[in-house]
Design a protein around this motif. Structure first.
Motif, PDB file in Angstrom:
ATOM      1  N   PHE A 128      -8.155  -5.411  -3.172  1.00  0.00           N
ATOM      2  CA  PHE A 128      -8.018  -5.272  -1.722  1.00  0.00           C
ATOM      3  C   PHE A 128      -6.558  -4.980  -1.346  1.00  0.00           C
ATOM      4  N   PHE A 129      -5.639  -5.693  -1.960  1.00  0.00           N
ATOM      5  CA  PHE A 129      -4.210  -5.501  -1.693  1.00  0.00           C
ATOM      6  C   PHE A 129      -3.752  -4.098  -2.082  1.00  0.00           C
ATOM      7  N   GLN A 130      -4.289  -3.604  -3.195  1.00  0.00           N
ATOM      8  CA  GLN A 130      -3.903  -2.266  -3.629  1.00  0.00           C
ATOM      9  C   GLN A 130      -4.348  -1.224  -2.612  1.00  0.00           C
ATOM     10  N   LEU A 131      -5.587  -1.401  -2.146  1.00  0.00           N
ATOM     11  CA  LEU A 131      -6.120  -0.477  -1.135  1.00  0.00           C
ATOM     12  C   LEU A 131      -5.301  -0.555   0.145  1.00  0.00           C
ATOM     13  N   ALA A 132      -5.056  -1.811   0.568  1.00  0.00           N
ATOM     14  CA  ALA A 132      -4.300  -2.012   1.806  1.00  0.00           C
ATOM     15  C   ALA A 132      -2.890  -1.458   1.680  1.00  0.00           C
ATOM     16  N   GLY A 133      -2.299  -1.582   0.482  1.00  0.00           N
ATOM     17  CA  GLY A 133      -0.940  -1.109   0.245  1.00  0.00           C
ATOM     18  C   GLY A 133      -0.809   0.394   0.461  1.00  0.00           C
ATOM     19  N   ARG A 134      -1.873   1.102   0.107  1.00  0.00           N
ATOM     20  CA  ARG A 134      -1.834   2.557   0.264  1.00  0.00           C
ATOM     21  C   ARG A 134      -1.805   2.954   1.735  1.00  0.00           C
ATOM     22  N   GLU A 135      -2.422   2.126   2.570  1.00  0.00           N
ATOM     23  CA  GLU A 135      -2.496   2.426   4.006  1.00  0.00           C
ATOM     24  C   GLU A 135      -1.212   2.047   4.746  1.00  0.00           C
ATOM     25  N   MET A 136      -0.407   1.190   4.121  1.00  0.00           N
ATOM     26  CA  MET A 136       0.717   0.599   4.851  1.00  0.00           C
ATOM     27  C   MET A 136       1.966   1.479   4.846  1.00  0.00           C
ATOM     28  N   GLN A 137       2.712   1.454   5.929  1.00  0.00           N
ATOM     29  CA  GLN A 137       3.953   2.218   6.011  1.00  0.00           C
ATOM     30  C   GLN A 137       5.133   1.242   5.959  1.00  0.00           C
ATOM     31  N   PRO A 138       6.226   1.624   5.268  1.00  0.00           N
ATOM     32  CA  PRO A 138       7.382   0.719   5.138  1.00  0.00           C
ATOM     33  C   PRO A 138       7.945   0.291   6.495  1.00  0.00           C
ATOM     34  N   GLN A 139       7.775   1.129   7.514  1.00  0.00           N
ATOM     35  CA  GLN A 139       8.356   0.762   8.811  1.00  0.00           C
ATOM     36  C   GLN A 139       7.504  -0.251   9.566  1.00  0.00           C
ATOM     37  N   SER A 142       4.766  -5.832   9.297  1.00  0.00           N
ATOM     38  CA  SER A 142       4.247  -6.776   8.304  1.00  0.00           C
ATOM     39  C   SER A 142       4.472  -6.295   6.868  1.00  0.00           C
ATOM     40  N   TYR A 143       5.233  -5.184   6.687  1.00  0.00           N
ATOM     41  CA  TYR A 143       5.396  -4.613   5.336  1.00  0.00           C
ATOM     42  C   TYR A 143       6.032  -5.619   4.362  1.00  0.00           C
ATOM     43  N   ASN A 144       7.083  -6.324   4.837  1.00  0.00           N
ATOM     44  CA  ASN A 144       7.766  -7.297   3.972  1.00  0.00           C
ATOM     45  C   ASN A 144       6.880  -8.478   3.587  1.00  0.00           C
ATOM     46  N   PHE A 145       6.111  -8.952   4.623  1.00  0.00           N
ATOM     47  CA  PHE A 145       5.185 -10.058   4.333  1.00  0.00           C
ATOM     48  C   PHE A 145       4.196  -9.635   3.282  1.00  0.00           C
ATOM     49  N   PHE A 146       3.766  -8.412   3.430  1.00  0.00           N
ATOM     50  CA  PHE A 146       2.771  -7.880   2.518  1.00  0.00           C
ATOM     51  C   PHE A 146       3.329  -7.848   1.072  1.00  0.00           C
ATOM     52  N   GLY A 147       4.569  -7.371   0.957  1.00  0.00           N
ATOM     53  CA  GLY A 147       5.219  -7.297  -0.363  1.00  0.00           C
ATOM     54  C   GLY A 147       5.334  -8.677  -0.976  1.00  0.00           C
ATOM     55  N   ASN A 148       5.718  -9.644  -0.140  1.00  0.00           N
ATOM     56  CA  ASN A 148       5.882 -11.015  -0.618  1.00  0.00           C
ATOM     57  C   ASN A 148       4.552 -11.580  -1.113  1.00  0.00           C
ATOM     58  N   ALA A 149       3.509 -11.351  -0.284  1.00  0.00           N
ATOM     59  CA  ALA A 149       2.177 -11.853  -0.665  1.00  0.00           C
ATOM     60  C   ALA A 149       1.734 -11.217  -1.982  1.00  0.00           C
TER      61      ALA A 149
END
Ligand code: ADP
Length: 324
Positions: A128-139, A142-149
């Motif tokens: 799920f995280f991998q899929l969500a990661g593809r959709e996410m933009q660095p700007q 919540s990008y940092n929270f996502f990276g931490n999680a």
């Protein structure tokens, strides 16, 4: 004259028989007593004694015999007491070991079930995280929270993998796929990926030899990763870790050297035991105390060995040896 001779002869015979009887009473009898008492002792009857009340040599012999038999009896009693005590201690120790084994068995069973059960939801979460990661933009906020999680998820995966490995080792179900591979190439690749996860330290491959070993590539990689991540983790003040490999006889030796906190001598013998962690200030470092145990099991299954040299405050060198 003849009558006189006959009477004298009869008298002599009577005297001889009396002398014989007297001798049997005074010498043979006590000797017999002594001999049967000695036989009784030989048969284990240590309370046997002789009753000879005389002042001559036989009397002294009997006295010495009685003293000796009393000493043997006392020693025997002491020994019986010691054996009884030791047996009791041994029985308590056996009960303790059995209790310990039972509690270890329950712990292993729990760990095995828990790690298996955790593995599936974790795999789903990671997907799920991998899929969500593809959709996410660095700007995105919540990008940092996502990276931490994501990092925490990876850590959790490593812990669960270690627990699963320990369960496999305990039940003898750790599988190995043996093949020929170049250990130098494996070292270079593993160091390269470890370097990305540990940017604070320079992981320096000082020298290495191109040599083929017959083993499970992924498992040996796991050993190198464990040693590298320990070297980095336990040297927070240092900025480099040195790695080298060398050929020695029919073996290749791989060493990972750090300049970290080091390990006191008294712990060196236990480091490769399951769940062994050094108590004290080292507890600020996270871990389960399984990495070295798993590494040493893997190396042993390859017919090799693993060892450590360390000095508190200066750093540690872990070396594993594999047959080439
Ligand atoms: P973990 O690091 O998860 O606790 P390990 O089995 O890898 O488990 O290591 C066991 C223990 O050995 C660690 O808790 C630590 O106390 C000690 N140790 C291992 N590697 C090093 C090192 N490079 N320097 C200092 N201590 C170490």
């Amino acid at each position: 004259f003849l009558r006189w001779v006959t009477s004298a002869g009869i008298l002599l015979i009577i005297a001889g028989s009396f002398g014989g009887w007297l001798m049997s009473q005074t010498i043979t009898k006590p000797l017999k007593q002594l001999s049967s008492a000695a036989v009784a002792i030989a048969d284990g009857n240590y309370s046997s004694r002789v009753d000879v009340d005389r002042d001559d040599e036989l009397g002294k012999l009997a006295k010495s015999f009685n003293i000796m038999s009393a000493r043997v009896r006392a020693t025997q009693q002491e020994l019986e007491q010691i054996v009884e005590e030791r047996t009791r201690e041994l029985q308590t120790a056996i009960t303790d070991i059995k209790d310990q084994q039972e509690s270890d068995r329950k712990k292993d069973e729990f760990i095995s079930i828990a790690s298996h059960e955790l593995k599936t939801p974790l795999t789903t979460l990671k997907a799920f995280f991998q899929l969500a990661g593809r959709e996410m933009q660095p700007q995105q906020k919540s990008y940092n929270f996502f990276g931490n999680a994501n990092r925490q998820l990876n850590r959790m995966e490593r812990l669960i993998t270690d627990l699963l490995d320990v369960s496999r080792i305990n039940s003898g179900k750790m599988e190995y796929n043996f093949e020929e591979f170049d250990i130098q190439k494996l070292l270079k690749d593993t160091i390269e990926s470890a370097q990305q996860i540990s940017p604070e330290h320079r992981l320096v491959l000082e020298e290495s030899t191109a040599v083929n070993v017959n083993g499970d590539r992924h498992r040996i990689e796991q050993v190198i990763v464990n040693l590298l991540s320990n070297a980095v983790k336990y040297s927070p003040e240092a900025d480099k870790v040195l790695i080298w490999s060398e050929l020695k006889g029919k073996s290749v030796l791989v060493t990972v050297k750090d300049f970290g906190i080091g390990i006191a001598k008294k712990h060196l013998g236990d480091l490769f035991d399951r769940y062994y962690r050094i108590e004290g200030s080292q507890y600020r470092f996270q871990g389960l105390g399984l990495g070295l145990f798993i590494s040493s099991e893997i190396v042993k299954r390859h017919g090799g060995s693993i060892s450590v040299q360390s000095e508190p405050g200066k750093g540690s060198s872990f070396t594993f040896e594999l047959p080439v």
